[in-house]
Motif scaffolding. Sequence first.
Motif, PDB file in Angstrom:
ATOM      1  N   ARG A  76      28.731 -33.640  24.147  1.00 38.88           N
ATOM      2  CA  ARG A  76      29.689 -33.515  23.013  1.00 38.88           C
ATOM      3  C   ARG A  76      31.014 -33.476  23.336  1.00 38.88           C
ATOM      4  N   LEU A  77      32.319 -33.754  22.535  1.00 41.79           N
ATOM      5  CA  LEU A  77      33.543 -33.370  22.751  1.00 41.79           C
ATOM      6  C   LEU A  77      34.066 -33.181  21.100  1.00 41.79           C
ATOM      7  N   GLU A  78      35.224 -32.334  22.205  1.00 42.98           N
ATOM      8  CA  GLU A  78      35.492 -31.281  21.130  1.00 42.98           C
ATOM      9  C   GLU A  78      37.573 -31.174  21.026  1.00 42.98           C
ATOM     10  N   THR A  79      37.617 -31.814  19.967  1.00 46.60           N
ATOM     11  CA  THR A  79      39.016 -32.387  19.858  1.00 46.60           C
ATOM     12  C   THR A  79      39.732 -31.511  18.466  1.00 46.60           C
ATOM     13  N   ALA A  80      40.720 -30.490  19.572  1.00 43.32           N
ATOM     14  CA  ALA A  80      41.893 -30.011  18.550  1.00 43.32           C
ATOM     15  C   ALA A  80      43.126 -29.376  18.990  1.00 43.32           C
ATOM     16  N   SER A  81      43.534 -28.435  17.905  1.00 48.12           N
ATOM     17  CA  SER A  81      44.774 -28.322  18.446  1.00 48.12           C
ATOM     18  C   SER A  81      45.541 -27.135  18.348  1.00 48.12           C
ATOM     19  N   ILE A  82      46.365 -26.252  19.363  1.00 50.81           N
ATOM     20  CA  ILE A  82      47.005 -25.089  18.763  1.00 50.81           C
ATOM     21  C   ILE A  82      47.965 -24.804  17.851  1.00 50.81           C
ATOM     22  N   TYR A  83      48.359 -26.266  17.831  1.00 53.43           N
ATOM     23  CA  TYR A  83      49.967 -26.592  17.119  1.00 53.43           C
ATOM     24  C   TYR A  83      49.361 -27.251  15.935  1.00 53.43           C
ATOM     25  N   LYS A  84      49.618 -27.093  14.226  1.00 51.54           N
ATOM     26  CA  LYS A  84      49.440 -27.351  13.873  1.00 51.54           C
ATOM     27  C   LYS A  84      50.633 -27.920  12.764  1.00 51.54           C
ATOM     28  N   GLY A  85      51.385 -29.419  12.174  1.00 49.04           N
ATOM     29  CA  GLY A  85      52.744 -29.660  11.722  1.00 49.04           C
ATOM     30  C   GLY A  85      53.855 -28.729  12.397  1.00 49.04           C
ATOM     31  N   ALA A  86      54.555 -27.705  11.273  1.00 51.68           N
ATOM     32  CA  ALA A  86      55.960 -27.104  11.511  1.00 51.68           C
ATOM     33  C   ALA A  86      56.210 -27.694  12.296  1.00 51.68           C
ATOM     34  N   GLN A  87      57.946 -27.683  12.079  1.00 49.14           N
ATOM     35  CA  GLN A  87      58.828 -28.697  12.867  1.00 49.14           C
ATOM     36  C   GLN A  87      59.339 -27.493  13.588  1.00 49.14           C
ATOM     37  N   GLN A  88      59.834 -28.704  15.577  1.00 46.71           N
ATOM     38  CA  GLN A  88      59.984 -27.304  16.899  1.00 46.71           C
ATOM     39  C   GLN A  88      58.334 -27.438  17.105  1.00 46.71           C
ATOM     40  N   SER A  89      57.374 -27.591  16.810  1.00 44.48           N
ATOM     41  CA  SER A  89      55.828 -26.679  17.639  1.00 44.48           C
ATOM     42  C   SER A  89      56.333 -28.205  18.231  1.00 44.48           C
ATOM     43  N   ILE A  90      54.753 -27.824  19.357  1.00 46.42           N
ATOM     44  CA  ILE A  90      54.442 -29.079  20.159  1.00 46.42           C
ATOM     45  C   ILE A  90      53.635 -30.009  19.554  1.00 46.42           C
ATOM     46  N   GLY A  91      53.315 -30.983  20.075  1.00 44.43           N
ATOM     47  CA  GLY A  91      52.485 -31.925  19.964  1.00 44.43           C
ATOM     48  C   GLY A  91      51.617 -32.269  20.373  1.00 44.43           C
ATOM     49  N   ALA A  92      50.276 -31.496  20.580  1.00 44.10           N
ATOM     50  CA  ALA A  92      48.993 -31.556  21.743  1.00 44.10           C
ATOM     51  C   ALA A  92      48.100 -32.177  21.062  1.00 44.10           C
ATOM     52  N   VAL A  93      47.551 -32.567  21.590  1.00 42.98           N
ATOM     53  CA  VAL A  93      46.386 -32.506  21.848  1.00 42.98           C
ATOM     54  C   VAL A  93      45.091 -32.219  22.790  1.00 42.98           C
ATOM     55  N   GLU A  94      43.746 -31.176  23.203  1.00 40.99           N
ATOM     56  CA  GLU A  94      42.869 -30.575  23.477  1.00 40.99           C
ATOM     57  C   GLU A  94      41.475 -31.167  23.315  1.00 40.99           C
ATOM     58  N   VAL A  95      41.378 -31.667  24.551  1.00 45.23           N
ATOM     59  CA  VAL A  95      39.794 -31.887  24.207  1.00 45.23           C
ATOM     60  C   VAL A  95      38.827 -31.209  25.245  1.00 45.23           C
ATOM     61  N   LEU A  96      37.944 -31.441  24.972  1.00 48.63           N
ATOM     62  CA  LEU A  96      36.760 -30.401  25.852  1.00 48.63           C
ATOM     63  C   LEU A  96      35.607 -31.430  25.677  1.00 48.63           C
ATOM     64  N   ALA A  97      35.035 -31.136  26.491  1.00 49.09           N
ATOM     65  CA  ALA A  97      33.652 -32.317  26.179  1.00 49.09           C
ATOM     66  C   ALA A  97      32.591 -31.413  27.608  1.00 49.09           C
ATOM     67  N   TYR A  98      31.663 -31.657  27.115  1.00 50.32           N
ATOM     68  CA  TYR A  98      30.350 -30.818  27.735  1.00 50.32           C
ATOM     69  C   TYR A  98      29.253 -31.253  27.331  1.00 50.32           C
ATOM     70  N   GLY A  99      28.147 -30.919  28.285  1.00 47.02           N
ATOM     71  CA  GLY A  99      26.682 -31.393  28.247  1.00 47.02           C
ATOM     72  C   GLY A  99      25.571 -31.062  29.148  1.00 47.02           C
ATOM     73  N   THR A 100      25.009 -31.187  29.042  1.00 48.41           N
ATOM     74  CA  THR A 100      23.614 -30.614  30.395  1.00 48.41           C
ATOM     75  C   THR A 100      23.299 -31.270  31.373  1.00 48.41           C
ATOM     76  N   ALA A 101      24.003 -31.109  32.696  1.00 47.59           N
ATOM     77  CA  ALA A 101      24.186 -31.550  33.947  1.00 47.59           C
ATOM     78  C   ALA A 101      22.806 -31.037  34.263  1.00 47.59           C
ATOM     79  N   VAL A 102      22.104 -32.366  35.033  1.00 42.96           N
ATOM     80  CA  VAL A 102      21.003 -32.198  35.703  1.00 42.96           C
ATOM     81  C   VAL A 102      20.897 -32.455  36.613  1.00 42.96           C
ATOM     82  N   LYS A 103      20.474 -31.987  37.434  1.00 43.19           N
ATOM     83  CA  LYS A 103      19.904 -32.351  39.626  1.00 43.19           C
ATOM     84  C   LYS A 103      18.546 -32.196  39.388  1.00 43.19           C
ATOM     85  N   PRO A 104      17.785 -33.104  40.761  1.00 46.46           N
ATOM     86  CA  PRO A 104      16.332 -32.701  41.045  1.00 46.46           C
ATOM     87  C   PRO A 104      16.433 -31.906  41.153  1.00 46.46           C
TER      88      PRO A 104
END
Lengths: 147, 279, 104
Positions: free
Chosen positions: A118-146
């Motif tokens: 699954r991928l979750e995309t978010a941002s700490i910052y929204k709108g407003a001038q002088q703000s930092i435009g950044a994209v945060e992505v979190l990827a997660y899943g279930t890893a399996v091993k024998p």
Amino acid sequence: MYDLILFLIFLLLGYVFGQRAEKRHFRSIIEREKQLRDILVFSERRIPDAEQLDGSLVCGSVVISVDFFKRFVAGLRSLVGGRVSAYESLLERARREAILRMKEEARRGGAQSVWNTRLETASIYKGAQQSIGAVEVLAYGTAVKPR
Amino acid sequence: MADYENPLIPEGINVSPTHPLKDFILLVAGISTLLIVTVLVLSLLAGQLARHIPFANEQALAASLGRWLPQPPESAIARQRQDYLQNLAERLAGAMQLPPNMPITVHYSPGQTVNAMATLGGHIVVFEGLIATLPSENALAMILAHEIAHIRHRDPLVALGRGFTVMLALASFAGVGDGALQQGLGSIGMLPILSFSRSQEEAADAAALPAVLAVYGHVGDAAAFFEKVTQQRSGFDSPTLLSTHPDSEQRIARIREFSARQAPTDVAPTPLPAFMKAP
Amino acid sequence: MIVTNIETVPGQTIVKHLGLVSGNTVRSKHAGRDLMAGLKNIFGGELTGYTELLTESREEAVQRMIDQARSVGANAIVNVRFSTSSVAAGAAELYAYGTAVVVE
């Protein structure tokens, strides 16, 4: 007047360095994807032969900033609407990087494949001038091993 | 059981191939064209509408702006000069058949600027520097009549309306789209837009000439100021399109053309009274 | 504690379902990180400080979720999801939730 000059300098710096950083990042993503090709990633929830496997949660996250040039172009684009191609490559980079980091964690755990990614995309910052435009992505899943 | 594998996905499917610079240039060009057209249309519209505002409202607006006109003269000579200018303006206003609710107030300013200007509320400011360059009362009358014509055509209000609309339009554009344009537009909005257009200047000249003719019976010396300006400026030519005032030579030509159409007279120009000349 | 984001734990059977457990963290920018982030905002590129922050808050959210599960006597959490939301300007929540189960 100084504001305008500063603005143009930022625009130029943003373009030159932003483009260079993006090219370099893409090269590194492609390189590492090659190295991690043996770890398979799927978004299905059903794992075949689950009885003989051990599973655990793996995550990968990244925060990437937009450069000044791209933000300005996107701002202009928002006046007329349409496809914001400036941000497409940014999101692509961020998603692939997050998946790569998730794969790296899976490899550290000795896993061979990651399921129900699954991928979750978010941002700490929204709108407003002088703000930092950044994209945060979190990827997660279930890893399996024998077992 | 099915096979599970991750084949290599080709690059560039999720990313538009558009070069960011091309995108940027297209956007900047498109949006600035839009901006210019909108501002132009809006300012023309505002200019047309401003003419329909009653003069009393313009006076009230001018009065509410505070102390932006020159201080009333203190010395006796300055007061005498102001009274003389006021008198002359009223004679010209009478000849121009100015509506009775449109009073003209002339202010004399001891500044050395070679200029006279018409502003909101029927106020005209004449600088000492200008009077010093004029050879006769007729030349002064021509300039005063020109400024009165501006007031009659409501040009100061039109200019204010235009400037205000342009500022409003730029401000509202700057607010659009996450404020990204704000930095770019902030400095442009400061440009002084309060000047008259060339067509307004020409119309003012055309209205001033008959007034001078009506008061003096001839238009001799009407072009004197411009002739002087051309002599002084012989060193360099300012491009006609760049300045809002029509080229001095064009103005001289028009004035001469007008005077040629009148019956020739040999009346000498009325000299300026002695107290108008710098001590 | 086994954590997965599928409905089962591979190789084991769920014998008891204990309901929803969750963990959250709210993170915000801070001045030291912002200084570099401000520069990066002109040049572009990864904001390492913020990636660390995101990783930390993710770990903390997962840890809190595990604490909840342990307190109800579970030994695994299945079907885990992450969710993020902006709470206010400059602050964002990371929320992890899943179903606590007992497996054998």
